[in-house]
Scaffold this motif. Structure first.
Motif, PDB file in Angstrom:
ATOM      1  N   VAL A 275       0.738  -1.148  -0.114  1.00  0.00           N
ATOM      2  CA  VAL A 275       0.090   0.083   0.051  1.00  0.00           C
ATOM      3  C   VAL A 275       0.940   1.241  -0.020  1.00  0.00           C
ATOM      4  O   VAL A 275       0.618   2.070  -0.766  1.00  0.00           O
ATOM      5  CB  VAL A 275      -0.906  -0.126   1.129  1.00  0.00           C
TER       6      VAL A 275
ATOM      7  N   ASN B  63       2.206   1.815  -3.269  1.00  0.00           N
ATOM      8  CA  ASN B  63       1.382   2.465  -4.351  1.00  0.00           C
ATOM      9  C   ASN B  63       1.193   4.051  -4.161  1.00  0.00           C
ATOM     10  O   ASN B  63       1.120   4.720  -4.989  1.00  0.00           O
ATOM     11  CB  ASN B  63      -0.277   1.728  -4.292  1.00  0.00           C
ATOM     12  N   ARG B  64       0.963   4.335  -2.763  1.00  0.00           N
ATOM     13  CA  ARG B  64       0.970   5.824  -2.467  1.00  0.00           C
ATOM     14  C   ARG B  64       2.206   6.586  -3.062  1.00  0.00           C
ATOM     15  O   ARG B  64       1.854   7.779  -3.484  1.00  0.00           O
ATOM     16  CB  ARG B  64       0.644   5.813  -0.957  1.00  0.00           C
TER      17      ARG B  64
ATOM     18  N   ARG C 259       3.979   5.853  -5.570  1.00  0.00           N
ATOM     19  CA  ARG C 259       3.894   6.047  -7.082  1.00  0.00           C
ATOM     20  C   ARG C 259       2.874   6.694  -7.510  1.00  0.00           C
ATOM     21  O   ARG C 259       2.962   7.255  -8.525  1.00  0.00           O
ATOM     22  CB  ARG C 259       3.593   4.289  -7.818  1.00  0.00           C
ATOM     23  N   ALA C 260       1.745   6.983  -6.567  1.00  0.00           N
ATOM     24  CA  ALA C 260       0.835   7.644  -7.002  1.00  0.00           C
ATOM     25  C   ALA C 260       1.132   9.155  -6.625  1.00  0.00           C
ATOM     26  O   ALA C 260       0.323  10.293  -6.931  1.00  0.00           O
ATOM     27  CB  ALA C 260      -0.590   7.632  -6.422  1.00  0.00           C
TER      28      ALA C 260
ATOM     29  N   GLU D 258       1.747  10.460  -3.455  1.00  0.00           N
ATOM     30  CA  GLU D 258       1.506  10.999  -2.139  1.00  0.00           C
ATOM     31  C   GLU D 258       2.647  11.104  -1.250  1.00  0.00           C
ATOM     32  O   GLU D 258       2.481  11.678  -0.110  1.00  0.00           O
ATOM     33  CB  GLU D 258       0.388  10.033  -1.834  1.00  0.00           C
TER      34      GLU D 258
END
Lengths: 307, 544, 284
Positions: free
Chosen positions: B257, B260-261, B263-264, B266
């Motif tokens: 998780v 993913n954050r 990579r986004a 954030e």
């Protein structure tokens, strides 16, 4: 009706006591304690901590101490988050979970009911098969597959939506978690509604109404809808449970500081008071919801009201 | 007769649920983000600190946030070098028992108060006070005169040998010389606490809005379960060097998780990188993936207090030799970890790590020798061995355990039962030492010195999970502790490690590495073995 | 009607129902492959092969579905997973069925105060957050395989009890029950020999819905890391593992999720079909 409601609430007290006792026993039966770590505490320190948290008292005494606190509305201090109160922790986590859970349920209901009715009315047409097909997919792919997939597609690859709770605005951060949570419920509700609607539409009094020349729209609205919703109402229990289970997954995947996460963390770190606080709260909620559902039954089904 | 009821009409009639939706959405709008022109750093964190009270915190994660908030007598520079922090000068007496610190005259709390020696005296007393029930009391100040007695409740806190000689001069007296005492003083449990806040707010003093700290940042927001935000402490003596205005430590227990954050967009810094995505990140973002040695060892411990491993060093060695550590680090874990053929991580300063004598053998030779030892230990087809391996719930641990199970089976014909337990249960079982045989564990160094690893296996140490009780080892450790000269001390420590390794109380498997994703907009990041990255040493540039 | 007669009647009617035939055939086929399949492949489910982690599916080295992160053959592991999952689900549903039917039939038939108390107890138990208790149980005790069945069975029996009670209430008034009572059959006898056979239909339908529920609960437990012990695996555990490796080895997720979906769908459709066959309303 009011008397009935009050009686039910009163009757729920023994249930609550049972729940609290069970939770207390289970949590304390667990081997290990809240302060275990690979770095073992020196015995002096351990003694001091046990004293500070009353862990050196006998179990019955701890239980009574806890009940006493409950009567004063105090759910106790968190064992893991030193200096935080369980009531505050639950109070912080609850609105988050409620937001997502309630929204998901509402959307699931509205979309599911609409889809189910549409499919029932156009039985065996393309629309029906489409709805049934999507419903099937929703049921057979678990949340912990759908949710990470959604994150990957919409947040990482496309960048349209935030990947987590703190990543977006108040509205955008709700979209993915709510949808992930709602999808399986939409599926179930649509199927349920479709089957129920078909049955109702075939029942005698609907056929009578049709024979009398009433339009389909009014038939559905005035005669078929309410009875068709009845089976749905009895699904609300499992649905809420499903939302709760699903929300544990969602909260982990989207890093949402909700009740589900709190519970899992609490159980794993032996945060006795937090775990018990959540169990008690949830039990109270379910009892309340059951009451509401029963009252709604009375409203929707005139046959029952005469009881 | 087919006036179908359109779905849209149906929806439009459901006023109530739709209104409810809108109401909820509007209520959700309550928490809007403030759009300021401050520079904000977003960091990932594995678990939530149990507390930010200097004396009640314990975890590594709490330490990371505390290092942004507070400052001790000593600390680390950006490149990992030990430096003076809240103190500007230090003197140690010749016998190594008395330390004198002169505090910076411009040291300030986040509310403007001056940082004085009296603050440190108050804080150290509170640390050892039994009523505080501080976790690190013994580990940090246990060597100070009277500390242990105070912790046991036998003496009062005023008897702690810490004194404010003058407003800015602090004196500490030890029971015996401790070569790494300055390292201990970098630990967050030795940071000062603000007396006025504690007297005013009591238990609640470590909350956002109440906490007064003496470091580069102050506590701004703590959203439980979500993130902790710290903002610039304008009164900090070195505030001119602090580049970043605000830092958010996000609590993200799942490394996938977290990635993913990142990579986004954030997160700027992640606490870890999942095995599954490591290769992919190496391909896609090589400049952002930071891997460096970390002072921690992943190992399987033996329960030496009961059969089959009690008094059977050959069996233990056979099991250790049958494991292909390279396969585990390269294939199973695959994040740049190094196979561990010794106990003390090679990256440890001022130390020459020792290795098993068989570290250099080829795989076939090693397996053959393992089989021989296994037979000599009395096991084989006539006397098969069945062993229980316990680990706590985690995919990574599961995979390693399955790999080891397979290796033991193929090379020695050992049947291994894998038992996945909850972490607390595992710790409990290890401590009780009644049913465990082989168990997973890990040890992280508290400071950059071999002692922190070697002390764990001393017979008197409560953290000794194996029951290892070796007189020669204890003697060597004591000799090392008695040395004031670093060279001789190092020799004794290395001898101790050799003795340890020859007895095989543990199977070290790999040495940890730091693995972080660091965004290109972050500058000033220096890899270091303790994985301390003070936010005040970092800068942000916005590149596109 | 006796048990045998009921079963025969259902089987007879099912033969004409396309859905039932198709779904049950698929399920039986899957079960058969799960049992025999491992004999066809040279690989064992715990066989690691560190030279071939995450290998793509290929016929050449008998890795028909590829391998997982430790080089273990996916085909054989899926078969094991199916076996374990079906086993857990059926036994768990059986447990909840056993408790639920007994409880509901007794409450419904005996009626009166006993019924009142029993159903109040059910209401009380409904309020307990079972998922939480299950998690607590699994966290507390060893990862006992048996405990998984018990835990899952314990969640589901309440609904079954309610439904069975409802059915029993309507069955109670039928003539054959009066006849049996006249002859002098004891209460337990009536419940056992006359009421329960006629519950069969409803119960079977409900079973086909509890089984997918149980499967999903088991995969939820696997998600939390509380499911079957390594190197054994279940379908839920396989799906969970493949989710983490979604980008590195997407075929793992596709294959395992597809197998899971097919099984869940078949049970659901089977339930639909059986409901048509069994529902008394349709008989008229």
């Amino acid at each position: 009706m009011l008397r009935y409601a009050l009686l039910r609430i009163f009757g729920a007290i023994p249930t609550m006591l049972l729940v609290i006792a069970l939770a207390f026993l289970m949590v304390h039966a667990a081997p290990g304690g809240p302060f275990d770590a690979a770095r073992v505490l020196p015995p002096e320190i351990e003694k001091n901590i046990a004293a500070a948290y009353h862990l050196d008292e006998s179990l019955p005494r701890q239980f009574l101490r806890y009940l006493n606190g409950l009567l004063h509305g105090d759910l106790g201090p968190s064992y893991r988050y030193r200096g935080q109160n369980v009531s505050k922790l639950i109070g912080d986590a609850l609105p988050v979970s409620l937001q997502i859970g309630v929204l998901a349920l509402i959307i699931a209901n509205v979309a599911g009911i609409a889809a189910g009715i549409a499919a029932a009315l156009r039985k065996n047409t393309f629309l029906d098969r489409l709805v049934t097909g999507v419903a099937m997919a929703g049921i057979s792919v678990p949340v912990f597959v759908v949710a990470p997939l959604m994150v990957l597609i919409f947040a990482v690859y496309l960048g349209w939506l935030p990947a987590s709770w703190t990543g977006g605005t108040a509205i955008t951060r709700l979209i993915l978690p709510v949808m992930a949570l709602a999808l399986p419920q939409i599926a179930y509700i649509a199927r349920l509604m479709r089957a129920s609607m078909i049955d109702t539409l075939n029942s005698e009094y609907v056929r009578t109404a049709r024979a009398q020349g009433l339009k389909t729209r009014s038939i559905v609205r005035y005669h078929a809808l309410k009875p068709a919703m009845l089976p749905l109402l009895s699904y609300m229990g499992p649905a809420t449970a499903g939302v709760l289970t699903g929300s544990v997954v969602i909260e982990q995947v989207f890093s949402i500081p909700g009740i589900g996460q709190s519970f899992i963390n609490g159980a794993l770190s032996r945060d006795y008071t937090l775990v018990m606080g959540i169990v008690i709260f949830y039990a109270a909620l379910v009892i309340l919801l059951n009451l509401v559902v029963d009252l709604l039954y009375g409203v929707l089904d005139p046959r029952i009201r005469t009881r | 007769m087919n006036n179908e009821l359109s779905t849209i009409e149906f929806l439009s009639r459901q006023r109530l649920p739709i209104l409810a939706c809108i109401a909820i959405l509007l209520s959700a709008c309550g928490g809007s983000q403030d759009a300021q022109r401050d520079s904000v750093l977003n960091r990932g964190m594995f678990t939530e600190p149990e507390s930010l009270d200097t004396h009640k915190a314990r975890s590594l994660q709490a330490g990371d946030v505390q290092r942004d908030l507070g400052e001790g007598l000593t600390g680390y520079a950006a490149d990992g070098e030990l430096i003076l922090a809240a103190a500007e000068r230090m003197e140690m007496s010749n016998d190594g028992l008395t330390y004198t610190f002169w505090l910076r005259p411009d040291g300030r709390w986040s509310n403007g108060d001056r940082v004085t020696a009296a603050d440190f005296v108050y804080s150290f007393r509170r640390l050892v006070d039994p009523a505080t029930a501080a976790f690190y009391a013994q580990d940090s100040l246990g060597d100070v005169v009277n500390a242990m007695a105070i912790i046991a409740g036998e003496k009062s806190v005023e008897e702690l040998a810490v004194a404010a000689v003058s407003e800015l001069q602090l004196q500490i007296t030890l029971e015996q010389p401790v070569a790494y005492f300055n390292l201990l003083l970098t630990h967050p449990s030795t940071f000062p606490v603000h007396r006025g806040s504690i007297e005013e707010h009591g238990d609640q003093h470590a909350r956002a809005g109440n906490l007064v700290s003496n470091g580069a940042y102050r506590l701004h927001v703590w959203e439980v379960g979500s993130y902790i935000e710290v903002s610039r402490n304008l009164h900090y003596w070195n505030d001119a060097e602090t580049a970043i205005d605000r830092v958010r430590h996000h609590i993200i227990p799942e490394d996938t998780v977290e990635l993913n954050r990142y990579r986004a967009g954030e997160l700027d810094i992640t606490a870890s990188v999942p095995s599954e995505a490591f290769e992919q990140m190496k391909q896609e973002r090589p400049g952002e993936l930071r891997v460096s040695p970390y002072l921690a060892v992943y190992f399987y411990g033996f329960n030496l207090t009961r059969p089959p491993f009690k008094d059977n060093p050959k069996l233990r060695q056979a099991l250790s030799m049958a494991i292909d550590r390279e396969t585990i680090t390269d294939v199973v874990v695959g994040r740049g970890e190094t196979p561990a053929y010794g106990w003390v991580p090679p990256a440890t300063s001022n130390y020459e790590s020792q290795q098993f004598p068989y570290a250099k053998l080829s795989r076939q030779q090693r397996h053959a020798r393992a089989r021989d030892l296994f037979a000599e230990a009395g096991f084989g087809a006539h006397n098969p061995l069945r062993v229980e391996l316990r680990y706590n719930t985690s995919d990574a641990h599961k995979n390693i355990a399955a790999a080891v199970q397979s290796m033991w089976s193929k090379t020695l014909g050992v049947e291994t039962g894998l038992i996945n337990e909850d972490f607390s249960v595992l710790l409990d079982n290890i401590a009780a030492a009644e049913i465990t045989e082989v168990f997973l564990s890990a040890w992280t160094g508290d400071y950059d010195d071999a002692h922190t690893f070697l002390t764990v296996l001393e017979s008197g140490n409560p953290s000794n999970q194996t029951g290892f009780n070796n007189r020669k080892y204890d003697e060597l450790m004591n000799k090392a502790a008695a040395q004031t000269g670093p060279k001789l001390r190092q020799v004794y420590l290395e001898e101790a490690e050799i003795e340890l390794l020859s007895e095989h109380p543990v199977i070290p498997i790999y040495f940890f590495v730091n693995k972080n994703m660091v965004s290109p907009r972050v500058h000033g990041w220096h890899d270091n073995v303790l994985n301390y990255h003070y936010s005040q040493h970092l800068t942000l540039t916005d590149t596109d | 009607m006796s048990y045998l007669a009921v079963v025969r009647s259902i089987l007879r009617k099912s033969r004409d129902n396309k859905t039932i035939v198709v779904c049950s055939s698929i399920l039986l086929l899957i079960a058969a492959v799960a049992l025999i399949g491992p004999l066809l492949s040279p690989h064992h489910y715990a066989d690691t092969d560190f030279d071939q982690p995450f290998a793509k599916p290929s016929i050449s080295n008998w890795h028909v579905f590829g391998t997982d992160g430790l080089g273990r053959d996916l085909f054989v592991r899926i078969l094991l997973g199916v076996k374990v999952t079906l086993f857990v689900a059926i036994i768990a549903s059986g447990v909840s069925l056993g408790i639920g039917v007994a409880y509901g039939a007794i409450a419904g038939y005996v009626g009166g105060k006993v019924d009142g108390v029993m159903m109040r107890a059910v209401d009380a138990l409904y309020a307990m957050p079972f998922i939480f208790f299950v998690i607590l149980l699994m966290v507390v005790f060893e990862r006992n395989f048996l405990l998984i069945f018990v835990a899952i069975g314990a969640i589901n029996w309440l609904d079954m009890a309610r439904i069975v009670r409802g059915q029993t209430l309507s069955l109670k008034r039928r003539e054959f029950v009066d006849a049996a009572r006249l002859i002098g059959v004891s209460t337990p006898g009536i419940i056992l020999r006359h009421i329960t056979p006629n519950l069969f239909g409803v119960v079977v339908v409900y079973m086909t819905l509890t089984i997918p529920q149980a499967i999903l609960v088991e995969s939820f437990l696997s998600f939390l890391g509380l499911g079957v012990q390594a190197p054994q695996t279940s379908l839920g555990a396989l799906v969970n593992d493949s989710v983490s490796n979604m980008e590195r080895a997407p075929w793992l997720l596709l294959i395992t999720a597809a197998v899971l979906a097919v099984i869940l769908l078949c049970f659901n459709f089977l339930g639909d079909g059986l409901r048509e066959v069994v529902d008394p309303r349709k008989k008229t």
